[in-house]
Design a protein around this motif. Sequence first.
Motif, short mmCIF file in Angstrom:
data_model
loop_
_atom_site.label_atom_id
_atom_site.label_comp_id
_atom_site.label_asym_id
_atom_site.label_seq_id
_atom_site.Cartn_x
_atom_site.Cartn_y
_atom_site.Cartn_z
N MET A 98 109.36 -93.40 -6.99
CA MET A 98 110.12 -92.40 -7.75
C MET A 98 111.50 -92.93 -8.14
O MET A 98 112.01 -92.62 -9.22
CB MET A 98 110.26 -91.12 -6.92
N LEU A 99 112.11 -93.73 -7.28
CA LEU A 99 113.39 -94.32 -7.64
C LEU A 99 113.24 -95.33 -8.77
O LEU A 99 114.16 -95.51 -9.58
CB LEU A 99 114.02 -94.99 -6.41
N LEU A 100 112.09 -96.00 -8.84
CA LEU A 100 111.81 -96.85 -9.99
C LEU A 100 111.79 -96.02 -11.27
O LEU A 100 112.42 -96.40 -12.28
CB LEU A 100 110.47 -97.57 -9.81
N MET A 101 111.09 -94.90 -11.24
CA MET A 101 111.02 -94.05 -12.43
C MET A 101 112.40 -93.48 -12.77
O MET A 101 112.75 -93.34 -13.95
CB MET A 101 110.02 -92.91 -12.22
N ALA A 102 113.20 -93.18 -11.75
CA ALA A 102 114.56 -92.70 -11.98
C ALA A 102 115.40 -93.78 -12.65
O ALA A 102 116.19 -93.51 -13.56
CB ALA A 102 115.20 -92.26 -10.67
N SER A 103 115.23 -95.02 -12.22
CA SER A 103 115.99 -96.13 -12.79
C SER A 103 115.61 -96.35 -14.25
O SER A 103 116.49 -96.54 -15.12
CB SER A 103 115.74 -97.41 -11.98
N LEU A 104 114.31 -96.34 -14.54
CA LEU A 104 113.86 -96.52 -15.92
C LEU A 104 114.37 -95.39 -16.81
O LEU A 104 114.81 -95.63 -17.95
CB LEU A 104 112.33 -96.58 -15.97
N THR A 105 114.32 -94.16 -16.30
CA THR A 105 114.77 -93.01 -17.08
C THR A 105 116.28 -93.07 -17.33
O THR A 105 116.75 -92.80 -18.45
CB THR A 105 114.42 -91.70 -16.36
N ALA A 106 117.04 -93.43 -16.29
CA ALA A 106 118.49 -93.53 -16.44
C ALA A 106 118.85 -94.64 -17.42
O ALA A 106 119.79 -94.50 -18.23
CB ALA A 106 119.14 -93.77 -15.08
N PHE A 107 118.14 -95.76 -17.36
CA PHE A 107 118.40 -96.87 -18.27
C PHE A 107 118.11 -96.47 -19.71
O PHE A 107 118.90 -96.73 -20.63
CB PHE A 107 117.57 -98.08 -17.85
N LEU A 108 116.96 -95.82 -19.92
CA LEU A 108 116.60 -95.33 -21.25
C LEU A 108 117.66 -94.38 -21.78
O LEU A 108 118.09 -94.48 -22.94
CB LEU A 108 115.23 -94.64 -21.19
N THR A 109 118.10 -93.46 -20.94
CA THR A 109 119.10 -92.47 -21.37
C THR A 109 120.44 -93.14 -21.66
O THR A 109 121.17 -92.72 -22.57
CB THR A 109 119.27 -91.38 -20.30
N THR A 110 120.78 -94.17 -20.91
CA THR A 110 122.01 -94.91 -21.17
C THR A 110 121.98 -95.57 -22.54
O THR A 110 122.99 -95.59 -23.27
CB THR A 110 122.23 -95.98 -20.08
N VAL A 111 120.82 -96.10 -22.91
CA VAL A 111 120.68 -96.70 -24.24
C VAL A 111 120.86 -95.63 -25.32
O VAL A 111 121.55 -95.84 -26.33
CB VAL A 111 119.30 -97.38 -24.39
N VAL A 112 120.25 -94.47 -25.11
CA VAL A 112 120.40 -93.36 -26.07
C VAL A 112 121.86 -92.94 -26.16
O VAL A 112 122.39 -92.67 -27.25
CB VAL A 112 119.50 -92.17 -25.66
N PHE A 113 122.54 -92.87 -25.01
CA PHE A 113 123.98 -92.54 -24.98
C PHE A 113 124.78 -93.53 -25.81
O PHE A 113 125.66 -93.13 -26.60
CB PHE A 113 124.46 -92.54 -23.53
N GLU A 114 124.52 -94.82 -25.65
CA GLU A 114 125.27 -95.84 -26.37
C GLU A 114 125.05 -95.71 -27.88
O GLU A 114 126.01 -95.82 -28.66
CB GLU A 114 124.83 -97.22 -25.87
N ILE A 115 123.82 -95.47 -28.29
CA ILE A 115 123.54 -95.31 -29.72
C ILE A 115 124.28 -94.10 -30.28
O ILE A 115 124.94 -94.18 -31.33
CB ILE A 115 122.03 -95.17 -29.96
N ALA A 116 124.16 -92.96 -29.59
CA ALA A 116 124.80 -91.73 -30.07
C ALA A 116 126.31 -91.87 -30.08
O ALA A 116 126.98 -91.36 -31.00
CB ALA A 116 124.37 -90.56 -29.19
N VAL A 155 109.72 -99.34 -26.95
CA VAL A 155 109.61 -98.97 -28.37
C VAL A 155 110.99 -98.77 -28.97
O VAL A 155 111.25 -99.17 -30.12
CB VAL A 155 108.75 -97.71 -28.52
N LEU A 156 111.91 -98.18 -28.20
CA LEU A 156 113.27 -97.99 -28.70
C LEU A 156 113.96 -99.34 -28.91
O LEU A 156 114.63 -99.56 -29.93
CB LEU A 156 114.07 -97.14 -27.71
N PHE A 157 113.78 -100.27 -27.97
CA PHE A 157 114.35 -101.61 -28.14
C PHE A 157 113.78 -102.29 -29.39
O PHE A 157 114.51 -102.95 -30.13
CB PHE A 157 114.06 -102.47 -26.91
#
Length: 515
Positions: A98-116, A155-157
């Motif tokens: 679950m911490l792996l999934m949390a890390s992937l989700t947080a990383f994805l959201t960080t990328v979205v934050f940077e774009i926005a 896909v976002l990358f």
Amino acid sequence: MILVSVFLALFGIVVTLQWTKGALAAEFGGDSDEPAHFVTGLMTHDYLAAGMPWPPLAYAQNYYLHYPKVGMGHWPPVFYMVQALWMLVFGVSHVSVMLLMASLTAFLTTVVFEIASQEFGLAVGIATAILFLTSKAIAIGSMLVMTEILLTLLVLFATLAFARYLDEPVWRNSAWFGLWAALALLSKGSAVLLVAVPPVAVLLSGRFGLLRRFSFWWPAVFVLAVAGPWYLLIPGAQHEKVRRFGDVLFIPSRFRGSLLSWVDFVGKLLSLAMIVGLFVLGRMIYRRRASGLWMTGTALLIGAILSRFFIGAWEIRHLVVCVPVLMLLAMLGVQSLRQVLVGIPARLQTGVLAIIVVGLAAWNISQIPTKKQRGYSETAASLIADTSLKDAALLVCSNSTGEGVFISEVAMMEKRPGHRVLRGSKVLAVIDLMGYTYQPRYDDHEKMLAALEKIPAGIIVVDRAGSLTRHGQMLMEGLRRHPEKWVQTPPAPGSDRGGDIRVFRYVGRTEVSSR
């Protein structure tokens, strides 16, 4: 440094959501595919940890005999490599994965934050990250061991790489698009929607001169060379067992379904902002003022719609990869609406935006279901702890999800390979991969029990879902008629979580090795 701080904050939010919604301790049963994804990742971990002692296929076949929920081949390998490497470092447990999934989700959201943040400013970037992280599709995805979060990131990358290529058509940007596209396809076949991104983005931008450059075509060559062999040569990689559900065919009704799914993903209020954003984007494209980001983002959405139109085996959750673009479109609409309110002080606008964001996030969180605990964790732990059963085969009779959950719990808890776990849906019935054809293997309970005694099965685990199937009903009838051979054992403490799990032990013979 700011991005690291943002990532850590988002990671904390995800873990908190996982804890409050029960995902940190719950079994891997949030989706019928979740147990298979975990067991396949676990197999990859064990193979690497053992120093790759056998040829991969032989190792996988033996592993499947013990834990028949291995999906390697049916699904590509990248997600399982990520799981395996993570578990090599952080161990094998519910919390670890679950911490792996949390890390992937947080990383994805960080990328979205940077774009926005780059597009709209820091305040809107923060709002985008919060709303993205708490959106239904992403929040639920963070609590499941599924490919969607990793696939969305890749896909976002890929989308960002091609956006840079449109703005600066050099080899480097083209190569990065090819790399991310190949990794996405080696994570899940639904990444095929990326095929539409280059041609549609060129059509929207009107930059047809790019078609004469070899750098434009290089990603296709690279992807075919890297990902092509898997889909052409690996058994099961083409999903041939579900081919009649996944052939190329035109399904126009899916257009409306896809739009409704997008609305469900981001919420109704943000969908209104998204519609405004679409009008703004349309004007930008018409006036040739849209950057590569918006061109490729639009191309991605079109690719997703076309994939849903023409590929039969395309599920709603495959559209999750669109959520980053949908959220950015919503923010484009919000930014456009804010420009209308020029007479209102900026501080007041920010305050109102903050209240709306917090309210929407709180509402989103309240709608996220709690991950259910079925009681299989306690049942598996009790059976593994009983040393008299160390050589007994364990048969579980449930639906596909329940059988997978039990298998994943046994595999996670014991020294592998250990018990041989049998699936009632395979041993007692003949069911195709999609569950459309079904036939019990035996026409009466006496023949069924005789077959189980020959296996030999020392333990039978049945839950409510399993007892409702035809083969399950036959099995329960035989167990009731032969209490002298099959004794129901007391339930393990904590296993009574609504699944009505019953465990029967064979006492009609001395246990013999089934390995």
